[in-house]
Structures are given as structure tokens and as C-alpha cells.
Scaffold this active site. Structure first.
Site: not given
Ligand SMILES: Cc1ncc(C[n+]2csc(CCOP(=O)(O)OP(=O)(O)O)c2C)c(N)n1
Ligand SMILES: [Mg+2]
Length: 616
Positions: A69, A131-132, A181, A488
Site C-alpha cells: 500500500e 479485526f483489522q 463496510k 547522505m
Molecule cells: C524512510 C527514510 N528513512 C531514513 C531516511 C534518512 N536518510 C536520508 S538519506 C539516507 C541515505 C540514503 O541512502 P541511499 O538510498 O543509498 O542514497 P545515497 O545517499 O547513497 O545516494 C537516509 C538513511 C530517509 N530519508 N527516509
């Protein structure tokens, strides 16, 4: 019907004659047809089984069975952003509903029109831990523009009509409609309301003439104006009006992440993106401008850094359809509430061409002295992949990016030429957005190649949608920029946490085999020399999806960077001094002071350049 935010009172519908007797489920389907809904992203379950039965007979609506979803919600967002139409989601109660929360919050932050229908347990069981059962109206209240729990089938058609109206008008956003529902099994006469009247919800579209005149007065006296343009310019289809305005004034234009594509980046007036990872020259231009014209933008902290120091010399004009966005983060001098396109068109008539030659020349020098740059090498640089993609497509592509370093490089190194050619999760910054959003975009348009660009981390958050993409043979280009890291976060740990890498290294699957297991043709590029060829091959595939893994250099950083909450004076433009400070094992303060020490000179020069233009 409850109206959780208490603002939907006073509805009035006209011209209705009682129609045929139908069940709630049938009315639901007929209402979507009346709204000209072409595609619904969803996933069935016990609470929605009757609705799915009614959908079975309808050929006007395409239902896309996603594999999660969350995927459905992001797909609806991608569809909405690519087409300008509302995205529609249908899920079951409980876990089906709670799985949509991230997508709804994402749409709320980025002003994306969604109508999310959730199944609910029968009315008499609500509140019984049935439920749900989940109180999805309560759970999503802070992240929806409005929400409804439909309590009687007699309210259903009107509620759906209102939901679409609220989602798409004013500042767009997600609206949730919870469908018990038993209500969907009740019968009533169906007629779809022609009109919506909501006494307490009347978005203002025409800007106030006096405010427009005031703004024109400020602009006509400007020596160093800058347009700061956000996603609102795209939502209101204002690109032609914006261009006419900027060109008449001869005013430079910088865009936010969501504004990318609202102004052609090959135009000499374009400054690219501003903010934390914006261009050096865009940030300097904003810092030294005397009039800042904010257009459909919300002064987000990733744009402003330290708000007190944002555009400190400028009188500020803010055009936005949402009155609550005005002076929320940064105090402005002249607010204009209204539809961006209409206001810009009117404002264009009232302004005069400005003598900005000196200002533009100064900015040109800054562009030459501080371009976006990176050092190429044998190992692939993500920047090079993006740049080459731009060259090969001539900017005629829709890039749907995930969140992280690759997202910023895609924002920096692709020359966006069209509105709706850049789709990303900006406000919430949701990893896992790109793949399902690109899928949704592909259901909405086929005029341009659609490229999903994810990091190795984010791809794994919604990769189940590969199955949906393959099933529908969507001609998507699916790129994973694999740097082996949550890049990042690693960059922040490197720069500000003494390079103590904590939980950012990824042990990845074989992405090519994984894509192939889903039934998707896949390629891998590991050296710079292969990039062009692989991209050309991927762009030539048109009869279905194609997957490419780019194995890139692991520890590269996104520059420029204004560290969170700081100012242009702390902008890290030049990686070398930063690298030296990191190598010396220094922490946040030391990195900053060393980088700053080395960079003060260049910033001081910019100050001098600009000061020459400032009459004292
Ligand atoms: C759902 C979620 N969890 C954690 C983060 C924190 N976060 C921001 S950028 C990042 C790293 C992303 O890594 P990747 O997808 O390998 O991209 P890269 O930065 O290496 O290009 C994280 C963990 C986020 N933005 N979204
Ligand atoms: Mg990564």
C-alpha cells in the site's frame, strides 16, 4: 458523516434528481467515473471486498494492484505530479490503511492532490478493537488536508465530490475518505452532485490589486532582484507566465528542489537550485539581492538555513495560494495571496524592465568562478551519470528521484527544461519514493522517457514494485546509483561526526540478478567508460522496463553544502579543505573553521563584487 477538521459545513448541491438505487460500492465506482478517474492504485482486503466486486465490472477505470500500500500511495503521487490530475488510492482497513500513512504524509508536505479511500470495519464495530480496525482518520489527521468517515450511504456521493474538490483546489493536498463496510453495502438513489459549496473553504485565487501594486512598486525600484521559485509555480501551471515575467524584468531566477523545471535552466537568467545543496551563485545572489520575489515557495529550512540571515538585505514579496504559508518561517514585506499564475500575469503588466546589467554581470562572474563541479575518474561518479543522461536526452525526460546524495546530484547536474520533468520527495524526504512514484508517472504519461533514480538504500525500501512494473510492461528506466552506503548520512558522519561511520554501510544483493528475478532486463556499469553506452542501450528500450545498476565511487560528497541551520558564510564549496580537516580527524567545529578559513577569501570577494553594486 463527521468532518474531523470541522470545516466542511454548509454543503449544498444543486440540480439533483434522484437516480437509480445502488449500493455504496456501486456509487463509489460511479462517482470515480464521474470524476474522470482513469487509474486507481490499490490493494484489496476484507473491508473493501464489496468495492472490489463493483470495480470488477467497470472498464472506464484501470485498477493497478501494487505490491504494497505504500507503493500505491507513492504511485498515486507520481501520477499526480506527472499529470497534474489527482492521484487515487484504494486500500483495505487496518494494516492496508496504516501502510498508506507515509505516502499521505509525503503528499501533504509536497502539496500533492491525492484522494485516499480506506476500507473500515462496519460502523457498529468501530471502537471495539475489531479485526483489522485502525482509526485511520485519527492517525492521519495531522497529515491530511481534510478527512471523512462516511456514516451513511446517503452522504457518499457528496463526500467523494467534496474530497476531489478539496484535494485539487487551493493548495493541493491529500484527502482521506474512510468507508465502513456496512455503509458500502447500504443502498440509496444515486446522483452525483454537480457543484460543491463549502462555506468555510474558499481558496483565494485572484491576488489583491493593492498588494500587486505595492509589489510592483518595490520591484520597479530594485537594483538586484532575484526570483525564488518553488513547486507552487508548477502546480499552478505558471511556467510561461514566470518566464514572461522574469524576461521582462531581466531578473535572475533560482528554484527550489520542487521548482526545478518551472524555469528553463538553459536560460541565461537561470541560477539553478538554491539552499543547502544549491549552487554557490544562487545562494550568493539571494544573499545580496535587494528584492526577493518568492513565488509558490514556503521558505523551507533546507532553503533558508538560518532564517535571520536569509536574504538579509532584501525586501521580500511572497506570492502563494496558501495564506498560512505567508510569514510562517520568514517575515515578508508584501504578501500576495492568490494563484501564482494569475498573480504573475497581472504583476507582469505593472512592472517595467529593470536595469540589471551590472547585477547580471556580477552573477555571471560568480557562475564562472564557482560552477558546479566534480572530478571525474575511472570509478563512476554519480554526477557524470546524471550529466550524460541529460546530454543523451537533451533534457527531454522525466526524472523521478529518491532521497539522498543521488537526489541532490540529479537536481544539480540535469538541465531541467520542462515543468513536471522532475519528481521527488522534498518535504518529507521519503526513501523508497522513486520506484513507485515513477511507476505512477508512467501510468499517467508516455510522451517522455521516465527515469527512476534511486540509491542502493532507498531502492530496497519499495523494490517490491518491480513486480508491478514488469507485470504492466511499463517502459521505465530504473537506475540504482550503488555507492555501497547510505551515502547522505555517511556524508554527514564524515563531515560533522569525525568520520565515525555508524550503520551506514550496506551489504547489498546482486541488483542485476534481483531485477532479472523480477523479469526485468538488467545491466550494470562499473567504469566511467561504460556509462554512455549503457545509458544509450537503456534509452533505446521502449517495450518494457529496463534496469541499470551504476556502481559508483563510494565516498564522494555533495557540494556545495550549507550545513543545517547555517548561512552562506559557512557554505562548503571547495571539498579540499574539508577533506583535509576530516583526514586530520577533526570534528564538526574544526571542519567548519578550517573550511571557513580557506573559503572566507572567496566569500569576501563575492561580498566585494556585490558591494560595488550597492549604492551607499
Ligand atoms: C524512510 C527514510 N528513512 C531514513 C531516511 C534518512 N536518510 C536520508 S538519506 C539516507 C541515505 C540514503 O541512502 P541511499 O538510498 O543509498 O542514497 P545515497 O545517499 O547513497 O545516494 C537516509 C538513511 C530517509 N530519508 N527516509
Ligand atoms: Mg547509497
Amino acid at each position: 458523516m463527521t468532518s474531523p477538521k470541522g470545516s466542511a459545513a454548509g454543503n449544498e448541491t444543486r440540480g439533483q434528481t434522484p437516480g437509480k438505487m445502488m449500493s455504496g460500492a456501486e456509487i463509489f465506482v460511479r462517482s470515480l467515473v464521474a470524476e474522470k478517474v482513469e487509474v486507481v492504485f490499490g490493494y484489496p482486503g476484507g473491508a473493501t471486498i464489496g468495492i472490489y466486486d463493483a470495480l470488477h465490472d467497470i472498464s472506464d477505470i484501470r485498477h493497478v494492484l501494487t505490491r504494497h500500500e505504500q507503493g500505491a500511495t507513492h504511485a498515486a503521487e507520481g501520477y499526480a505530479k506527472a499529470t497534474g490530475k489527482p492521484g487515487v488510492v484504494l486500500v483495505t482497513s487496518g494494516p492496508g490503511a496504516t501502510n498508506t500513512v507515509t505516502g499521505i504524509a509525503d503528499a501533504f508536505m509536497d502539496s500533492i492532490p491525492l484522494v485516499v479511500f480506506t476500507g473500515q470495519v462496519p460502523l457498529r464495530l468501530i471502537g471495539n478493537d475489531a479485526f483489522q480496525e485502525a482509526d485511520i482518520v485519527g492517525i492521519t489527521r495531522p497529515v491530511t488536508k481534510h478527512s471523512y468517515l462516511v456514516r451513511s450511504v446517503d452522504e457518499l456521493a457528496r463526500t467523494i465530490r467534496e474530497a476531489f474538490y478539496i484535494a485539487t483546489s487551493g493548495r493541493p493536498g491529500p484527502v482521506l475518505v474512510d468507508l465502513p463496510k456496512d455503509v458500502m453495502a447500504q443502498k440509496t438513489h444515486f446522483s452525483y452532485p454537480e457543484k460543491v459549496e463549502l462555506r468555510s473553504y474558499r481558496p483565494i485565487v485572484e491576488g489583491h490589486a493593492k498588494q500587486i501594486r505595492k509589489a510592483a512598486g518595490l520591484i520597479n525600484d530594485a537594483k538586484r532582484p532575484v526570483l525564488y521559485v518553488g513547486g507552487g509555480a508548477i502546480l499552478s501551471d505558471a511556467a510561461p507566465a514566470l518566464r514572461a515575467f522574469a524576461e521582462k524584468l531581466r531578473c535572475p531566477v533560482t528554484t527550489t528542489l520542487h521548482g526545478l523545471g518551472s524555469f528553463p535552466e538553459d536560460n541565461p537568467l537561470a541560477l539553478g537550485m538554491l539552499g543547502m545543496h544549491g549552487t554557490w551563485y544562487a545562494n550568493m545572489a539571494v544573499n545580496f539581492c535587494d528584492v526577493l520575489i518568492a513565488v509558490g515557495a514556503r521558505f523551507d529550512d533546507r532553503v533558508t538555513g538560518k532564517t535571520e540571515a536569509f536574504a538579509p538585505e532584501a525586501k521580500k514579496i511572497h506570492i502563494d495560494i496558501d495564506p498560512s504559508a505567508i510569514s510562517k518561517n520568514v517575515q515578508v514585506d508584501v504578501p500576495i495571496v492568490g494563484d501564482v499564475r494569475r498573480v504573475l500575469t497581472k504583476l507582469t503588466e505593472e512592472v517595467l524592465p529593470l536595469a540589471t546589467d551590472d547585477w547580471l554581470r556580477t552573477i555571471e562572474t560568480w557562475k564562472e568562478e564557482h560552477p558546479l563541479r566534480y572530478q571525474n575518474g575511472d570509478q563512476i561518479r554519480a554526477q557524470y551519470v546524471i550529466q550524460m543522461l541529460g546530454e543523451l536526452t537533451g533534457g527531454d525526460a522525466v526524472l523521478v528521484t529518491d532521497v539522498g546524495q543521488h537526489q541532490m546530484w540529479a537536481a544539480q547536474f540535469f538541465t531541467y527544461a520542462h515543468p513536471r520533468s522532475h519528481i521527488t520527495s522534498g518535504g518529507l524526504g521519503t526513501m523508497g519514493f522513486s520506484l513507485p512514484a515513477a511507476m505512477g508517472a508512467a501510468f499517467g504519461r508516455s510522451d517522455l522517457p521516465i527515469v527512476s533514480i534511486s540509491g542502493d538504500g532507498g531502492f530496497q525500501m519499495n523494490m517490491q514494485e518491480m513486480a508491478t512494473i514488469v507485470q504492466h510492461r511499463l517502459p521505465l528506466k530504473i537506475f540504482v546509483i550503488n555507492n555501497g552506503f547510505l551515502g547522505m548520512v555517511r556524508q554527514w558522519q564524515e563531515l560533522f561526526w569525525r568520520k565515525r561511520y555508524s550503520q551506514v554501510e550496506l551489504a547489498n544483493p546482486d541488483f542485476v540478478k534481483l531485477a532479472e528475478a523480477f523479469g526485468c532486463p538488467a545491466m550494470r556499469a562499473t567504469t566511467t567508460g561504460e556509462v554512455r553506452d549503457v545509458l544509450q542501450k537503456a534509452l533505446a528500450v521502449n517495450d518494457g522496463p529496463v534496469f541499470v545498476e551504476f556502481v559508483v565511487a563510494q565516498e564522494h560528497n555533495v557540494y556545495p553544502m550549507i550545513p543545517a541551520g547555517q548561512t552562506v558564510h559557512e557554505m562548503l564549496d571547495n571539498p579540499e579543505p574539508v577533506a583535509a580537516a576530516v583526514a586530520a580527524g577533526n570534528g564538526n567545529d574544526a571542519v567548519m573553521s578550517l573550511a571557513k578559513g580557506k573559503q572566507t577569501r572567496t566569500i569576501r570577494k563575492a561580498v566585494n563584487d556585490a558591494t560595488l553594486l550597492i549604492p551607499r
